[in-house]
Motif scaffolding. Sequence first.
Motif, short mmCIF file in Angstrom:
data_model
loop_
_atom_site.label_atom_id
_atom_site.label_comp_id
_atom_site.label_asym_id
_atom_site.label_seq_id
_atom_site.Cartn_x
_atom_site.Cartn_y
_atom_site.Cartn_z
N LYS A 193 0.82 -1.22 0.00
CA LYS A 193 0.00 0.00 0.00
C LYS A 193 0.85 1.28 0.00
O LYS A 193 0.40 2.33 0.41
N GLN A 199 2.15 4.56 -0.93
CA GLN A 199 1.68 5.66 -1.77
C GLN A 199 2.81 6.63 -2.12
O GLN A 199 2.69 7.37 -3.09
N ARG A 238 -0.64 -4.84 3.39
CA ARG A 238 -1.11 -3.79 4.31
C ARG A 238 -0.06 -2.74 4.62
O ARG A 238 -0.35 -1.75 5.26
#
Length: 183
Positions: free
Chosen positions: A126, A128, A156
């Motif tokens: 995840k 970003q 996660r």
Amino acid sequence: MGIYDEPDVVAMTQAAIEQGFIDGEKLVAGGWSQGGHLSYLSAVRNGKHGFGWKFRGIVAGAGVTDWDSMVLTSDIGYSQAALAGNALWNMDQEDTGTRSGSALWEFKEAVQKARIPPMLMLHGEKDQRVPISQAWGFRRALDQAGLPFEFVTYPREGHFIGERRHIEDMMKRVLRFVTTHLS
């Protein structure tokens, strides 16, 4: 990016070899985030410096492989554009300045010159800041070229790995990788 920082890695490594701090026959490079970016560059530029040594393995964690796509996908795209040197939409078609720090743009030549060592790539699913697509691109390139690599995605996890079992797994993998490639 990639113009001054990766040559600094080479210069520091050479200085450490010359001063007897490290063995030039037993070198593994690794880093996270900006260090991951430098790890990818070290892989494609491995031995290109002409000092006679090469990294025997590379560990790249959450690193940038292509700055143009970072500008398009990172949560701080405008900042990434400044690091890359410009944003695609502000450049002329013939301008290739943002490629100077992109490991994927140097990949083909590195394969032809047999420079890329075995790699361990680690990334949070995840992330970003440096989206996992950065690592996917390099993984695909390594796979298509038939080069040895291990690719690990931590579910996660964002840009930094925080779950204890993921940290433990990462440390075990890094230790195993380094031990294997320095033996």
